[in-house]
Design a protein around this motif. Structure first.
Motif, PDB file in Angstrom:
ATOM      1  N   VAL A 193      34.392  33.393  68.050  1.00 34.43           N
ATOM      2  CA  VAL A 193      35.554  32.450  67.933  1.00 34.43           C
ATOM      3  C   VAL A 193      35.185  31.324  68.695  1.00 34.43           C
ATOM      4  N   LEU A 194      35.511  29.991  68.244  1.00 34.81           N
ATOM      5  CA  LEU A 194      35.572  28.872  69.035  1.00 34.81           C
ATOM      6  C   LEU A 194      36.720  27.991  68.898  1.00 34.81           C
ATOM      7  N   VAL A 195      37.388  27.787  69.900  1.00 37.33           N
ATOM      8  CA  VAL A 195      38.361  26.889  69.745  1.00 37.33           C
ATOM      9  C   VAL A 195      38.272  25.596  70.658  1.00 37.33           C
ATOM     10  N   TYR A 219      35.048  33.049  72.367  1.00 35.04           N
ATOM     11  CA  TYR A 219      35.218  34.279  72.610  1.00 35.04           C
ATOM     12  C   TYR A 219      34.232  35.071  71.399  1.00 35.04           C
ATOM     13  N   ASP A 220      33.730  36.106  72.298  1.00 33.80           N
ATOM     14  CA  ASP A 220      32.431  37.159  71.726  1.00 33.80           C
ATOM     15  C   ASP A 220      33.089  38.420  71.607  1.00 33.80           C
ATOM     16  N   ALA A 230      35.179  35.889  77.152  1.00 35.62           N
ATOM     17  CA  ALA A 230      35.628  34.733  77.011  1.00 35.62           C
ATOM     18  C   ALA A 230      35.027  33.632  77.850  1.00 35.62           C
ATOM     19  N   ILE A 231      34.703  32.609  77.357  1.00 33.08           N
ATOM     20  CA  ILE A 231      34.089  31.439  78.144  1.00 33.08           C
ATOM     21  C   ILE A 231      34.534  30.092  77.991  1.00 33.08           C
TER      22      ILE A 231
END
Length: 373
Positions: A193-195, A219-220, A230-231
């Motif tokens: 997930v990318l935001v 988020y992976d 989370a990165i």
């Protein structure tokens, strides 16, 4: 002449009604498919009606022969049921004369089908392929609609943008969810997930396009598990995939008829014979429909409708099968599709002359019995 106008009007009115219903059914089903692709972002919603308009000649070239076939069956069947055809027969209307009258509306339909199959339909397919090729060159960024979740790659990727600039160069409030698969076996390994607060499109030298996200998180992890990673990032690039557009057409359908003439390629020869077969199909089904429309008032007008439709389906199915055999080289082009038309012409002639011959034979038998008595 009055009888001819009356019969032609009955056939053409029924033909128009049946063809309109069939056209609505077929175009609705095809429109739903294109609408689903537009909802997934594979097509621009603005080109849907253009595509349907260019496909219209291709639909009509197959619908009109069937509409004429059903039109003759229903129109003449009603005349038999109301005993109008009995009155016409008593005044000298033979089956051969009825066939001659029926061939006049068939000629109009055949000319229209020839115009569609030899001219308009290939042009429509060409324009449709041009539009689909333009759509195929689009990316997810080009088909994105602000404020809507958009699924790509058969639902494995979902993109959302809260805002989108008028020139489609800047995004705001970006959300991307994509499933991760293993290289071996293609098993699902989790979800990413990318935001991001902002995003912009960037074109590389090789023509590939990237969505550059700014000020966001990645988020992976696996749904239902707590081992997410989370990165936080300042800048992140995402490759924009091209939407997969389902064309459902072949390139030879777009080739102009004049280019098919004289070709030595089997696929092009079969395509030319197919286009020429559609107008010829109109006359053959007229030969089949006139005797099949003859019904007994006690039996009802729909008694022969199902067998007639099955016969028509067998005719069209055999043409399609023979076309495929020509493509494979199993049927010589000289024989081509013409033998199929010949078989059903013989069937039509047998149906047309069977009843008069049977009645003539019955009368002879009655005359013999009276002579003996």
């Amino acid at each position: 002449m009055i009888v001819f106008r009356y019969l032609s009007r009955e056939v053409l009115v029924t033909l128009s009604a049946v063809s309109a219903v069939l056209l609505v059914i077929i175009m609705s089903g095809r429109f739903i498919k294109y609408l689903a692709q537009a909802a997934q972002g594979a097509l621009d919603p603005g080109v849907l009606f253009l595509i349907m308009g260019f496909r219209l000649p291709g639909f009509l070239q197959l619908i009109l022969p069937l509409g004429l076939f059903l039109g003759i069956l229903l129109a003449y069947g009603r005349l038999y049921l109301d005993s109008e055809m009995t009155v016409l027969t008593a005044t000298g209307m033979s089956q051969q004369r009825l066939m001659a009258y029926s061939l006049m509306p068939a000629l109009l339909v055949a000319l229209l089908v020839a115009w569609l199959s030899l001219g308009l339909a290939p042009q429509g397919v060409t324009e449709q392929m041009r539009i689909l090729n333009e759509q195929d060159a689009l990316t997810e960024f080009d088909t994105l609609v602000p404020g809507r979740f958009q699924a790509m790659k058969d639902g494995s990727r979902v993109t959302y943008s809260e805002a989108l600039s008028k020139d489609r160069s800047e995004l705001g409030g970006v959300f991307i969810s994509e499933k991760r698969f293993s290289r071996e076996g293609g098993k699902e390994r989790g979800i990413t997930v990318l935001v991001a607060q902002n995003g912009r499109q960037e074109i590389q030298a090789d023509g590939s396009r990237y969505l550059i996200l700014e000020n966001g998180y990645r988020y992976d992890g696996n749904p239902g598990e707590a081992d997410y990673r989370a990165i936080q990032y300042d800048t992140y690039g995402v490759l924009l995939p091209k939407p997969a557009v389902s064309a459902e057409i072949s390139e030879r359908e777009a080739i102009a008829t004049r280019e098919l003439i004289g070709s030595d390629k089997l696929r092009l020869q079969s395509e030319l014979q197919w286009r020429l077969s559609l107008p010829l199909l109109v006359f053959v089904i007229t030969l089949l429909a006139v005797p099949l429309s003859r019904v007994n008032p006690r039996q009802g007008r729909f008694l022969k409708l199902l067998p007639a439709i099955l016969l028509y389906m067998a005719y069209l199915g055999l043409l399609i099968a023979a076309r495929g055999q020509i493509d494979k080289g199993k049927i010589p082009p000289a024989l081509g599709l013409w033998w199929v038309h010949g078989v059903f012409v013989l069937i039509g002639l047998a149906l047309l002359y069977w009843e008069p011959l049977r009645l003539r034979w019955a009368r002879r038998q009655v005359a013999k019995e009276v002579a003996r008595g």
